[in-house]
Design a protein around this motif. Structure first.
Motif, PDB file in Angstrom:
ATOM      1  N   GLU A   1      56.671 -20.814  46.498  1.00 21.28           N
ATOM      2  CA  GLU A   1      55.842 -19.611  46.671  1.00 21.28           C
ATOM      3  C   GLU A   1      54.725 -19.532  45.628  1.00 21.28           C
ATOM      4  O   GLU A   1      53.621 -19.080  45.934  1.00 21.28           O
ATOM      5  CB  GLU A   1      56.709 -18.355  46.609  1.00 21.28           C
ATOM      6  N   ALA A   2      55.016 -19.944  44.398  1.00 16.54           N
ATOM      7  CA  ALA A   2      54.011 -19.808  43.339  1.00 16.54           C
ATOM      8  C   ALA A   2      52.786 -20.670  43.651  1.00 16.54           C
ATOM      9  O   ALA A   2      51.641 -20.215  43.539  1.00 16.54           O
ATOM     10  CB  ALA A   2      54.617 -20.199  41.996  1.00 16.54           C
ATOM     11  N   ALA A   3      53.035 -21.886  44.078  1.00 16.82           N
ATOM     12  CA  ALA A   3      51.922 -22.791  44.414  1.00 16.82           C
ATOM     13  C   ALA A   3      51.134 -22.248  45.600  1.00 16.82           C
ATOM     14  O   ALA A   3      49.901 -22.304  45.634  1.00 16.82           O
ATOM     15  CB  ALA A   3      52.471 -24.181  44.743  1.00 16.82           C
ATOM     16  N   LEU A   4      51.869 -21.698  46.557  1.00 15.11           N
ATOM     17  CA  LEU A   4      51.225 -21.141  47.755  1.00 15.11           C
ATOM     18  C   LEU A   4      50.326 -19.963  47.380  1.00 15.11           C
ATOM     19  O   LEU A   4      49.189 -19.851  47.848  1.00 15.11           O
ATOM     20  CB  LEU A   4      52.310 -20.703  48.745  1.00 15.11           C
ATOM     21  N   LYS A   5      50.862 -19.116  46.531  1.00 18.06           N
ATOM     22  CA  LYS A   5      50.118 -17.917  46.136  1.00 18.06           C
ATOM     23  C   LYS A   5      48.807 -18.283  45.447  1.00 18.06           C
ATOM     24  O   LYS A   5      47.770 -17.657  45.689  1.00 18.06           O
ATOM     25  CB  LYS A   5      50.980 -17.073  45.195  1.00 18.06           C
ATOM     26  N   GLU A   6      48.843 -19.316  44.635  1.00 21.61           N
ATOM     27  CA  GLU A   6      47.640 -19.738  43.927  1.00 21.61           C
ATOM     28  C   GLU A   6      46.550 -20.183  44.905  1.00 21.61           C
ATOM     29  O   GLU A   6      45.392 -19.779  44.803  1.00 21.61           O
ATOM     30  CB  GLU A   6      48.009 -20.873  42.993  1.00 21.61           C
ATOM     31  N   LYS A   7      46.933 -20.998  45.859  1.00 17.99           N
ATOM     32  CA  LYS A   7      45.971 -21.455  46.882  1.00 17.99           C
ATOM     33  C   LYS A   7      45.448 -20.277  47.697  1.00 17.99           C
ATOM     34  O   LYS A   7      44.283 -20.208  48.063  1.00 17.99           O
ATOM     35  CB  LYS A   7      46.647 -22.430  47.849  1.00 17.99           C
TER      36      LYS A   7
END
Ligand SMILES: [Fe+2]
Ligand SMILES: [Fe+2]
Ligand SMILES: [Fe+2]
Lengths: 328, 251
Positions: free
Chosen positions: B189-195
């Motif tokens: 989720e963290a990587a997704l949120k950044e994008k």
């Protein structure tokens, strides 16, 4: 869907005497030869007026007709039905869009037509002024109201106005899927539990009178429309359409083991015509004049949707407008 | 492969798609113009179809059939983020939610095209085209209405601010984040949120809207673990109204 020839009023042909007789004769000869009339062709004012009226009513019937079934999208039982019903009602809205465009070729804008719908000036099919109490009512519409619509639309597709005929060809292709979907839903109710069978029988009892009304007043009492028949605006009499519908669908309803709430309904084997209890045409008039069970509610929904959407339509008039529709 | 982790991922995705699909379908007959009725219906059909595909994957992992899963669970057993269950409200809110959610959804499935769980990777590749249309639709409307009239800009800005804390809730982490990342099932989720933030920002910048200062906002979490707003249970009651008349009947 569509409730066809039911809302023609008596036609005043006085205006015809003001038309150029040579052009009028040529116009009628083209129609008699089976040619299509296109938007830029010469046509009598009366022809234009009646076509706008008819196509506009048809368009309104599609958009209002989306409401009684639309309320069941969120309640459809199971994925298969939910997805099919969404697609079906979406098609109906698409039909409205196609038909408004066809009517616009005759010189009336979509905004004007929608305004006239909301302020009660133009009509739509009477059948949508009745409520859908249960899932079975929704199935009745998908199968039998669409079936009635197809009877009308197939006839109208052979009419004389090119843009309307072409819109109807596309519409009829989609309607045949609706019919299949609706029939399928009813077959499941018919072959299901006692409760399911009862649900559909009750829906049939409720919807039979409006279904008989759907094709419009009997020929004995309906307005004279010979000129519209000659111009291939109106393609068959109300009783002819009704008879065709009964011929195709009464046997199918009986086959599923349901009872039609009319003890006099039977086919006369000599004339080949169906006999039935005359529908209550006073009730029909009451409803078409705005006093049916759902008229106010249907128009109110439309009015609210238009009002709430006004700022969006205003914003789209801004020059950067570029519309993208997701593929259906 | 950890089945619990995988199921948790599939459930939250499937529930998101089903609930937002359901909400989108409520626009049928009520859109601000016919074209938008049709567009929201298309997206509803895609989303409900995608949820069905995900529930079908869950069935292969030993869960019940899709109809039973979708039509008989109570709200506390749904894992969708709260954003998708909120009522449609005015068109501006529905559009903002569509933009915020579908951007995240497209990025999520894009990431999943490389998932080590091959059935999910296949599904992600299959629906790529559908999702691209949804974001294209959202971006076009955002750019249009986000720089058109004073009213449209004000409305969108207000809804953007109202929806943003909920949108951050899309990325509520699961107890299995580390395992999913480790096993290359999902990038997390963290990587997704950044994008997602970068994408959202780049579209907002092409409008006259202001991106809310998200660092100061408190994300609305809870949906992923079954803690929902008061809006989900009535939605589910409505959805299952006919189905529950007799869950053993065929409809
Ligand atoms: Fe239809
Ligand atoms: Fe239709
Ligand atoms: Fe479609």
């Amino acid at each position: 869907m569509y409730g066809g020839g039911n809302t023609f009023e008596g036609i005043k042909t006085d205006s015809l005497s003001q038309e150029d007789p040579v052009k009028l004769a040529a116009f009628e000869a083209r129609i008699a030869r089976g040619e299509k009339i296109e938007p830029t062709d010469w046509m009598p004012q009366l022809y234009r007026k009646q076509l706008i009226r008819m196509i506009e009513q048809h368009a309104h019937s599609e958009i209002i007709g989306a409401l009684p079934e639309g309320t069941w999208i969120t309640r459809a039982p199971g994925f298969k039905r939910k997805m099919a019903l969404m697609a079906k009602v979406q098609d109906e809205v698409g039909h409205a869009q196609l038909l408004y465009s066809a009517a616009e070729t005759l010189g009336k804008s979509r905004e004007q037509m929608i305004d006239d719908l909301i302020n009660g000036k133009s009509k739509y099919s009477n059948v949508f002024n009745y409520p859908t109490f249960t899932w079975a009512d929704c199935c009745f519409i998908s199968w039998l109201v669409d079936a009635g619509a197809i009877v009308n639309q197939l006839a109208n597709a052979k009419g004389s106005y090119g843009p309307y005929c072409r819109a109807l060809e596309r519409i009829c292709a989609e309607e045949s899927f609706h019919l299949k979907y609706g029939h399928h839903c009813v077959i499941y109710l018919a072959s299901g539990t006692a409760k399911q069978r009862q649900m559909f029988q009750e829906a049939l009892n409720r919807w039979w009178p409006p279904m008989m009304h759907f094709f419009g007043p009997s020929d004995k009492i309906s307005a004279h429309t010979e000129v519209l028949m000659r111009w291939k605006v109106k393609m068959g009499t109300n009783d002819e359409m009704r008879n065709q519908f009964l011929d195709m669908y009464v046997p199918k309803i009986w086959e599923l083991g349901f009872t039609i709430p009319d003890p006099n309904l039977k086919k006369n084997t000599e004339t080949g015509k169906w006999e039935y209890t005359e529908p209550d045409w006073e009730e029909f008039k009451r409803v078409i004049n705005g006093n049916g069970p759902c008229n106010k509610e249907r128009l109110e929904v439309r009015r609210v949707a238009e009002a709430r959407g006004r700022w969006v339509r205003e914003a789209l008039k801004s020059p950067k407008a570029a519309y993208v529709t997701p593929l259906a | 492969m950890n089945n619990l982790a995988l199921k948790e991922l599939l459930y939250k995705m499937a529930d998101d798609q089903l609930i937002l699909g359901h909400r989108n379908s409520e626009w049928t007959g009520f859109g601000p113009l016919l074209e938008e009725d049709i567009a929201f219906s298309s997206m509803a059909q895609d989303k409900v179809g995608q949820s069905l595909a995900l529930y079908t994957l869950l069935q292969t992992l030993g869960e019940s059939d899709p109809d039973t899963i979708a039509f008989t669970r109570n709200a506390s057993r749904f894992h969708n983020c709260i954003l998708v269950e909120l009522p449609n409200q005015e068109y501006d809110f529905s559009l903002i939610r569509h933009f915020l959610f579908d951007t995240a959804e497209a990025l999520r499935f894009e990431a999943l095209t490389n998932s080590a769980y091959e059935p999910l990777a296949q599904l992600a590749r299959k629906i790529r085209g559908e999702l691209r249309y949804h974001t294209l639709h959202a971006n076009t409307w955002m750019k249009q209405l986000g720089s058109a009239t004073e009213e449209s800009i004000t409305r969108l800005q207000k809804s953007l601010e109202a929806a943003f804390p909920y949108a951050l809730g899309i990325f509520e982490t699961s107890p299995y984040e580390a395992e999913l990342i480790d096993q290359k099932i999902f990038a997390g989720e963290a990587a997704l949120k950044e994008k997602w933030l970068a994408r959202i920002e780049s579209v907002i910048h092409q409008t006259q809207l202001q991106l809310p200062d998200w660092k100061t906002l408190t994300p609305v979490y809870g949906g992923r673990e079954g803690k929902h707003s008061e809006h989900l249970q009535p939605l589910l009651d409505e959805m299952s109204e006919v189905f529950r008349i007799d869950p053993t009947a065929e409809w």
